[in-house]
Design a protein around this motif. Structure first.
Motif, PDB file in Angstrom:
ATOM      1  N   ASN A   1       0.832  -1.198   0.000  1.00 47.43           N
ATOM      2  CA  ASN A   1       0.000   0.000   0.000  1.00 47.43           C
ATOM      3  C   ASN A   1       0.874   1.258   0.000  1.00 47.43           C
ATOM      4  OD1 ASN A   1      -2.390  -1.553   0.188  1.00 47.43           O
ATOM      5  ND2 ASN A   1      -2.124  -1.723   2.409  1.00 47.43           N
ATOM      6  N   GLN A   2       0.451   2.252  -0.757  1.00 50.75           N
ATOM      7  CA  GLN A   2       1.151   3.544  -0.856  1.00 50.75           C
ATOM      8  C   GLN A   2       2.585   3.397  -1.357  1.00 50.75           C
ATOM      9  OE1 GLN A   2       0.376   4.930   3.228  1.00 50.75           O
ATOM     10  NE2 GLN A   2      -1.095   6.387   2.384  1.00 50.75           N
ATOM     11  N   ALA A   3       2.842   2.336  -2.086  1.00 45.94           N
ATOM     12  CA  ALA A   3       4.177   2.142  -2.665  1.00 45.94           C
ATOM     13  C   ALA A   3       4.412   3.100  -3.824  1.00 45.94           C
ATOM     14  CB  ALA A   3       4.330   0.699  -3.142  1.00 45.94           C
ATOM     15  N   ASN A   4       5.666   3.370  -4.102  1.00 43.22           N
ATOM     16  CA  ASN A   4       6.043   4.157  -5.271  1.00 43.22           C
ATOM     17  C   ASN A   4       6.670   3.208  -6.289  1.00 43.22           C
ATOM     18  OD1 ASN A   4       7.056   5.859  -7.209  1.00 43.22           O
ATOM     19  ND2 ASN A   4       8.290   7.092  -5.824  1.00 43.22           N
ATOM     20  N   PHE A   5       5.885   2.847  -7.324  1.00 44.84           N
ATOM     21  CA  PHE A   5       6.345   1.959  -8.378  1.00 44.84           C
ATOM     22  C   PHE A   5       6.543   2.724  -9.690  1.00 44.84           C
ATOM     23  CE2 PHE A   5       3.796  -1.561  -6.112  1.00 44.84           C
ATOM     24  CZ  PHE A   5       4.920  -2.045  -5.452  1.00 44.84           C
ATOM     25  N   SER A   6       6.672   4.017  -9.622  1.00 40.27           N
ATOM     26  CA  SER A   6       6.685   4.832 -10.835  1.00 40.27           C
ATOM     27  C   SER A   6       7.883   4.524 -11.738  1.00 40.27           C
ATOM     28  CB  SER A   6       6.681   6.317 -10.467  1.00 40.27           C
ATOM     29  OG  SER A   6       7.803   6.659  -9.691  1.00 40.27           O
ATOM     30  N   TYR A   7       7.621   4.576 -13.047  1.00 35.68           N
ATOM     31  CA  TYR A   7       8.645   4.410 -14.086  1.00 35.68           C
ATOM     32  C   TYR A   7       9.303   3.033 -14.077  1.00 35.68           C
ATOM     33  CZ  TYR A   7       8.247   9.451 -14.832  1.00 35.68           C
ATOM     34  OH  TYR A   7       7.767  10.716 -15.107  1.00 35.68           O
ATOM     35  N   THR A   8       8.684   2.052 -13.440  1.00 33.82           N
ATOM     36  CA  THR A   8       9.289   0.710 -13.366  1.00 33.82           C
ATOM     37  C   THR A   8       8.645  -0.226 -14.381  1.00 33.82           C
ATOM     38  OG1 THR A   8      10.018   0.885 -11.070  1.00 33.82           O
ATOM     39  CG2 THR A   8       9.543  -1.316 -11.879  1.00 33.82           C
ATOM     40  N   ASP A   9       9.454  -1.099 -14.964  1.00 36.34           N
ATOM     41  CA  ASP A   9       8.999  -2.096 -15.935  1.00 36.34           C
ATOM     42  C   ASP A   9       8.728  -3.408 -15.206  1.00 36.34           C
ATOM     43  OD1 ASP A   9       8.637  -3.936 -17.960  1.00 36.34           O
ATOM     44  OD2 ASP A   9      10.462  -3.417 -19.058  1.00 36.34           O
TER      45      ASP A   9
ATOM     46  N   LEU B   1      -2.531  -3.151  -3.011  1.00 33.24           N
ATOM     47  CA  LEU B   1      -1.855  -2.053  -3.711  1.00 33.24           C
ATOM     48  C   LEU B   1      -2.628  -0.750  -3.522  1.00 33.24           C
ATOM     49  CD1 LEU B   1      -1.204  -4.095  -6.980  1.00 33.24           C
ATOM     50  CD2 LEU B   1       0.549  -3.421  -5.331  1.00 33.24           C
ATOM     51  N   LEU B   2      -3.241  -0.589  -2.366  1.00 36.53           N
ATOM     52  CA  LEU B   2      -4.052   0.591  -2.108  1.00 36.53           C
ATOM     53  C   LEU B   2      -3.195   1.857  -2.189  1.00 36.53           C
ATOM     54  CD1 LEU B   2      -6.106  -0.737   0.961  1.00 36.53           C
ATOM     55  CD2 LEU B   2      -6.714  -0.838  -1.462  1.00 36.53           C
ATOM     56  N   GLU B   3      -3.635   2.803  -3.000  1.00 33.52           N
ATOM     57  CA  GLU B   3      -2.960   4.095  -3.164  1.00 33.52           C
ATOM     58  C   GLU B   3      -1.520   3.956  -3.660  1.00 33.52           C
ATOM     59  OE1 GLU B   3      -3.440   6.703   0.199  1.00 33.52           O
ATOM     60  OE2 GLU B   3      -5.472   6.010   0.575  1.00 33.52           O
ATOM     61  N   ALA B   4      -1.192   2.847  -4.268  1.00 31.38           N
ATOM     62  CA  ALA B   4       0.150   2.685  -4.841  1.00 31.38           C
ATOM     63  C   ALA B   4       0.272   3.550  -6.103  1.00 31.38           C
ATOM     64  CB  ALA B   4       0.417   1.229  -5.176  1.00 31.38           C
ATOM     65  N   ASP B   5       1.479   4.023  -6.360  1.00 31.75           N
ATOM     66  CA  ASP B   5       1.728   4.918  -7.488  1.00 31.75           C
ATOM     67  C   ASP B   5       2.408   4.147  -8.623  1.00 31.75           C
ATOM     68  OD1 ASP B   5       2.296   6.928  -9.248  1.00 31.75           O
ATOM     69  OD2 ASP B   5       3.511   8.123  -7.869  1.00 31.75           O
ATOM     70  N   PHE B   6       1.631   3.848  -9.674  1.00 33.05           N
ATOM     71  CA  PHE B   6       2.166   3.179 -10.860  1.00 33.05           C
ATOM     72  C   PHE B   6       2.338   4.172 -12.014  1.00 33.05           C
ATOM     73  CE2 PHE B   6       0.582  -0.527  -8.619  1.00 33.05           C
ATOM     74  CZ  PHE B   6       1.419  -1.559  -9.001  1.00 33.05           C
TER      75      PHE B   6
END
Length: 215
Positions: A153-161, A172-177
């Motif tokens: 939850n609230q993870a930062n997964f930005s720009y990841t493949d 994955l609540l509020e996770a950043d994709f």
């Protein structure tokens, strides 16, 4: 022939021997260019240490502690971490292929992820059933990674493949994709309320729905 003390002062002793001489504890040390391939390191504590351009491939860290440490451009592929503890550890531009993070020692009282990954290669790692809310996996290559049954939850997964990575019964609540790519997330089998997805890639979330999309 150089004495052990001289080798220690010059930083030329293997890390395990150096740890034995320094009481199995390193505080605010810098390690540059270490080559410790397939080594066994046990019950060593690293606090506020900095590792740069070090190679630990296929080594075993057993019951070690890493507190507020930073790894930059290090190779830790196929490292084993049985009963290790992590707190505030940062990995940047590191190669961490094939690591089973589930073997580390995880406290049930942890309120935030114990480490972060930026511009790293995490292929073939396992985070199966781990609770790592607020973890940062940013600008990484995370192919064939197992996130099933975990809490991110609230993870930062930005720009990841996330090519071929596994999500199932994952929180994955509020996770950043945002700007993440190639994820395959079943919206009926994962909790994604409040998560952020880039518009162009979010269409992948419909893969689990039996519909036909038209241009």
């Amino acid at each position: 022939m150089s004495s052990q003390k001289e080798l220690l002062q010059r930083g030329l002793l293997p890390l395990a021997q150096r740890a034995a001489l320094e009481g199995n504890s390193f505080l605010s040390k810098q390690f540059n260019g270490l080559s410790e391939l397939a080594q066994e390191l046990q019950a060593i504590e690293f606090e506020d240490c900095y590792f740069q351009d070090c190679h630990f491939s296929e080594s075993t860290f057993r019951q070690c502690k890493f507190i507020d440490c930073r790894f930059v451009r290090c190779n830790l592929s196929l490292v084993k971490v049985p009963q290790c503890q992590f707190s505030g550890v940062e990995f940047e531009e590191c190669k961490l292929v094939g690591i089973d993070w589930t073997r580390a020692a995880w406290s049930r009282l942890s309120f935030a992820a114990p480490f972060s990954f930026k511009q790293c290669i995490l292929n073939d790692c396992s985070f199966l059933a781990l609770s790592l809310d607020e973890i940062i996996i940013e600008e990484c290559k995370a192919h064939d990674v197992d996130f099933r049954e975990g809490s991110f939850n609230q993870a930062n997964f930005s720009y990841t493949d996330f090519s071929h990575s596994l999500f199932g019964r994952t929180q994955l609540l509020e996770a950043d994709f945002s700007e993440a790519s190639n994820y395959d997330i079943d919206i009926f089998n994962n909790k994604i309320k409040g998560a952020k997805f880039s518009r162009d890639e979010a269409i992948r979330l419909l893969n689990c729905v039996e519909i036909e999309l038209l241009d």
